[in-house]
Scaffold this motif. Structure first.
Motif, PDB file in Angstrom:
ATOM      1  N   ARG A  28      -5.759  -3.613  -4.904  1.00 33.12           N
ATOM      2  CA  ARG A  28      -5.601  -2.170  -5.114  1.00 33.12           C
ATOM      3  C   ARG A  28      -4.364  -1.662  -4.377  1.00 33.12           C
ATOM      4  O   ARG A  28      -3.901  -2.296  -3.423  1.00 33.12           O
ATOM      5  CB  ARG A  28      -6.837  -1.430  -4.620  1.00 33.12           C
ATOM      6  N   ARG A  29      -3.876  -0.486  -4.757  1.00 31.99           N
ATOM      7  CA  ARG A  29      -2.661   0.071  -4.146  1.00 31.99           C
ATOM      8  C   ARG A  29      -2.815   0.292  -2.646  1.00 31.99           C
ATOM      9  O   ARG A  29      -1.835   0.269  -1.906  1.00 31.99           O
ATOM     10  CB  ARG A  29      -2.203   1.329  -4.862  1.00 31.99           C
ATOM     11  N   ASP A  30      -4.060   0.490  -2.150  1.00 30.74           N
ATOM     12  CA  ASP A  30      -4.274   0.699  -0.715  1.00 30.74           C
ATOM     13  C   ASP A  30      -4.355  -0.621   0.060  1.00 30.74           C
ATOM     14  O   ASP A  30      -4.552  -0.632   1.266  1.00 30.74           O
ATOM     15  CB  ASP A  30      -5.524   1.544  -0.458  1.00 30.74           C
ATOM     16  N   ALA A  34      -9.598  -6.249  -4.736  1.00 33.32           N
ATOM     17  CA  ALA A  34     -10.539  -5.819  -5.772  1.00 33.32           C
ATOM     18  C   ALA A  34     -11.393  -6.995  -6.232  1.00 33.32           C
ATOM     19  O   ALA A  34     -12.602  -6.873  -6.394  1.00 33.32           O
ATOM     20  CB  ALA A  34      -9.796  -5.207  -6.959  1.00 33.32           C
ATOM     21  N   ARG A  35     -10.757  -8.120  -6.440  1.00 29.36           N
ATOM     22  CA  ARG A  35     -11.454  -9.334  -6.870  1.00 29.36           C
ATOM     23  C   ARG A  35     -10.467 -10.495  -6.793  1.00 29.36           C
ATOM     24  O   ARG A  35      -9.270 -10.288  -6.655  1.00 29.36           O
ATOM     25  CB  ARG A  35     -12.029  -9.186  -8.278  1.00 29.36           C
ATOM     26  N   GLY A  36     -10.978 -11.712  -6.934  1.00 29.40           N
ATOM     27  CA  GLY A  36     -10.086 -12.856  -6.893  1.00 29.40           C
ATOM     28  C   GLY A  36     -10.837 -14.164  -6.952  1.00 29.40           C
ATOM     29  O   GLY A  36     -12.067 -14.208  -6.903  1.00 29.40           O
ATOM     30  N   SER A  72      -6.051  -2.262 -10.827  1.00 30.68           N
ATOM     31  CA  SER A  72      -7.189  -3.075 -10.418  1.00 30.68           C
ATOM     32  C   SER A  72      -8.402  -2.801 -11.298  1.00 30.68           C
ATOM     33  O   SER A  72      -9.315  -3.609 -11.368  1.00 30.68           O
ATOM     34  CB  SER A  72      -7.534  -2.819  -8.950  1.00 30.68           C
ATOM     35  N   ALA A  73      -8.406  -1.653 -11.994  1.00 36.99           N
ATOM     36  CA  ALA A  73      -9.487  -1.295 -12.915  1.00 36.99           C
ATOM     37  C   ALA A  73      -8.959  -0.246 -13.894  1.00 36.99           C
ATOM     38  O   ALA A  73      -8.049   0.509 -13.563  1.00 36.99           O
ATOM     39  CB  ALA A  73     -10.684  -0.744 -12.160  1.00 36.99           C
ATOM     40  N   ARG A 113       1.664  -0.027  -4.928  1.00 40.90           N
ATOM     41  CA  ARG A 113       1.220  -0.223  -6.301  1.00 40.90           C
ATOM     42  C   ARG A 113       0.140  -1.294  -6.330  1.00 40.90           C
ATOM     43  O   ARG A 113       0.182  -2.254  -5.573  1.00 40.90           O
ATOM     44  CB  ARG A 113       2.387  -0.702  -7.185  1.00 40.90           C
ATOM     45  N   ALA A 114      -0.831  -1.146  -7.219  1.00 34.54           N
ATOM     46  CA  ALA A 114      -1.813  -2.205  -7.440  1.00 34.54           C
ATOM     47  C   ALA A 114      -1.110  -3.366  -8.142  1.00 34.54           C
ATOM     48  O   ALA A 114      -0.128  -3.164  -8.876  1.00 34.54           O
ATOM     49  CB  ALA A 114      -2.968  -1.679  -8.284  1.00 34.54           C
TER      50      ALA A 114
END
Length: 124
Positions: A28-30, A34-36, A72-73, A113-114
């Motif tokens: 995610r941008r922060d 998110a997943r992996g 990310s989504a 940026r994500a």
């Protein structure tokens, strides 16, 4: 190993078929993960810095890194797509299991940026 001719039929190149391992992360941008697959953490270096570290379960110094700007989504954008941007990757200094990522807007200015990151690694 196998032998293959190039498209011109002239030279012959030798290549080895080995088992490859693909690791990946969606960040995610922060800077949160998110997943992996094989990714254990992601961190943004400073608030809205656009620079990140992503760590994996193994040494990735011999892997090939590929990254792209991407959400990310779907719900992360009203249009469902990410605005254009740029991304660079490099080994994460001092961390053999890490990748350094820097994201930028389309003018080249660093911007959070994500992104999606994929690593193609040699088999063990």
């Amino acid at each position: 190993s196998k032998v293959a001719a190039d498209a011109s039929g002239g030279s012959v190149q030798e290549y080895s078929i080995t088992r490859k391992k693909v690791l990946w992360a969606v960040v995610r941008r922060d800077g949160t993960l998110a997943r992996g697959k094989g990714a254990i953490s992601a961190t943004q270096f400073g608030v809205d810095s656009g620079t990140y570290g992503v760590r994996f379960v193994r040494d990735v110094t011999r892997c090939v890194y590929t990254a792209t700007i991407g959400l990310s989504a779907v719900q992360d954008s009203p249009t469902g797509t990410s605005p254009p941007g740029e991304i660079t990757v490099a080994p994460l200094e001092g961390a053999p299991n890490g990748v350094f990522v820097s994201t930028h807007n389309s003018t080249g200015t660093t911007e959070s940026r994500a992104f999606h990151l994929a690593l193609n690694c040699p088999g063990r």
